[in-house]
Scaffold this active site. Structure first.
Site, mmCIF file in Angstrom:
data_model
loop_
_atom_site.group_PDB
_atom_site.id
_atom_site.type_symbol
_atom_site.label_atom_id
_atom_site.label_comp_id
_atom_site.label_asym_id
_atom_site.label_seq_id
_atom_site.Cartn_x
_atom_site.Cartn_y
_atom_site.Cartn_z
ATOM 1 N N ASP A 64 50.499 -1.242 60.242
ATOM 2 C CA ASP A 64 50.892 -0.769 58.919
ATOM 3 C C ASP A 64 50.323 0.638 58.795
ATOM 4 O O ASP A 64 49.112 0.840 58.945
ATOM 5 C CB ASP A 64 50.313 -1.695 57.852
ATOM 6 C CG ASP A 64 50.771 -1.336 56.442
ATOM 7 O OD1 ASP A 64 51.086 -0.144 56.206
ATOM 8 O OD2 ASP A 64 50.780 -2.218 55.582
ATOM 9 N N TYR A 157 61.149 8.719 45.834
ATOM 10 C CA TYR A 157 61.409 8.738 47.269
ATOM 11 C C TYR A 157 61.503 10.169 47.783
ATOM 12 O O TYR A 157 60.840 10.553 48.753
ATOM 13 C CB TYR A 157 62.692 7.973 47.563
ATOM 14 C CG TYR A 157 63.232 8.189 48.958
ATOM 15 C CD1 TYR A 157 62.478 7.864 50.079
ATOM 16 C CD2 TYR A 157 64.502 8.743 49.156
ATOM 17 C CE1 TYR A 157 62.968 8.064 51.367
ATOM 18 C CE2 TYR A 157 64.996 8.945 50.429
ATOM 19 C CZ TYR A 157 64.228 8.610 51.527
ATOM 20 O OH TYR A 157 64.724 8.820 52.789
ATOM 21 N N ALA A 287 72.331 9.589 37.187
ATOM 22 C CA ALA A 287 71.893 10.906 36.731
ATOM 23 C C ALA A 287 71.057 11.646 37.766
ATOM 24 O O ALA A 287 71.063 12.873 37.818
ATOM 25 C CB ALA A 287 71.105 10.760 35.428
#
Length: 331
Positions: A64, A157, A287
């Site tokens: 990870d 993101y 949007a």
């Protein structure tokens, strides 16, 4: 520049480069693995949990990226890294911004620290190719966008990808790392018999509706939004070329696109190639998305000799459709 048909080799020892691919189990990551193998690299696939379906001879390591010690262990003994791991799917509002930051930014920081440790151990400058996104540009005023277009990320993101780019640039400035950032627009098509399975993206979603027309194809807005599509194999080829071209102290940034097309164009292509009409359902436009986002790819064509191998949108849609048909026919 040397053609990509040449093998990736460690020039100091004349041995194949050993490349770590983070996110190797993903759609683009798997294509990168196959392209690296085709060009003589030894590939180490870094995955988080499950064992991916990858070719024989690929070593699998589990880590990870939010675990710095595990990341350092995963990098050890490699000559370079293709970094594709991270949280994507910009529309998934259920994930808090802190989660995007932990994986996409902190994970990248841990990877950079691991590369620095490996450089100290071996005396060899690190080599990194990073998968970024066209969404770092936000809603640019002019098109096509080149790499000098100001970034204006509009959601977590995109913001975390931009921050990761900056972290890489800061580490490159030390001279101990050579890096390339590839701002991928919209990867599509199939690689090694595997097509895009992410139904949040328009091409696989439209093909899925054509394959199993149990529900309409949802379209955000009126269908005139334009995106730039590039075959996943061409994206993978760009990673291979970038690895070879990297040099310590230099951070290159390139756009990756090939075939601008509207959502309507995608629908028409799917209907034409499959012979099946698509039931449509229009929803409000999002949007936080640009109406038009087209890549200027002059830089990567000039610097790396990269060119797309597909001729247009139909090639990508046909590839997705053909692979979906084979999957349907498999018992």
């Amino acid at each position: 520049m040397t053609e990509t048909a040449a093998h990736l080799r460690d020039e100091r020892r004349g041995e194949p480069m050993r490349i770590l691919v983070t996110g190797a189990a993903g759609y683009v990551g798997r294509a990168v693995v196959h392209d690296l193998l085709a060009h003589g690299a030894e590939v180490v696939a870094l995955v988080h949990e499950h064992v991916p379906d990858l070719p024989d001879g690929v070593e699998t390591r589990h880590a990870d990226l939010t675990d710095s010690a595990a990341t350092s262990a995963a990098v050890r003994g490699t000559h370079g890294v293709c970094h594709l791991a991270g949280l994507a799917r910009a529309r998934l509002g259920s994930r808090p911004p802190t989660r995007y930051h932990a994986v996409n930014v902190t994970g990248t920081a841990h990877l950079l620290d691991a590369l620095a440790t490996e450089t100290e151990r071996t005396g060899r400058p690190a080599n990194l190719v990073f998968a970024s996104t066209s969404s770092v540009y936000g809603r640019p005023a002019r098109h096509p966008v080149d790499e000098a277009t100001p970034r204006d990320p509009l959601h977590p993101y995109a913001a975390t990808k931009a921050e990761a780019e900056d972290l890489i640039g800061s580490r490159v400035a030390t001279g101990a790392l050579g890096a390339t950032t590839l701002r991928i627009f919209n990867a599509a098509g199939a690689s090694a018999g595997r097509a895009d399975q992410d139904l949040t993206r328009i091409i696989p979603r439209a093909v899925a509706v054509a394959t199993r027309p149990t529900s309409p194809l949802d379209i955000n807005g009126d269908g005139t939004a334009v995106r730039d599509f590039v075959h996943v194999r061409d994206v993978a080829a760009a990673f291979t070329r970038a690895l070879r071209a990297n040099s310590p102290g230099r951070h290159a940034v390139y756009n990756l696109g090939a075939h601008p097309a509207s959502v309507r164009d995608v629908v028409e292509s799917v209907e034409r190639l499959t012979g099946r009409p698509l039931p449509l359902r229009h929803r409000p436009a999002v949007a936080q998305e640009a109406r038009v986002l087209i890549a200027d790819t002059t830089a990567i064509r000039t610097a790396l000799g990269w060119t797309p191998t597909t001729e247009g949108l139909d090639d990508l849609v046909h590839d997705q459709w053909r692979t979906a048909q084979r999957a349907e026919a498999t018992p």
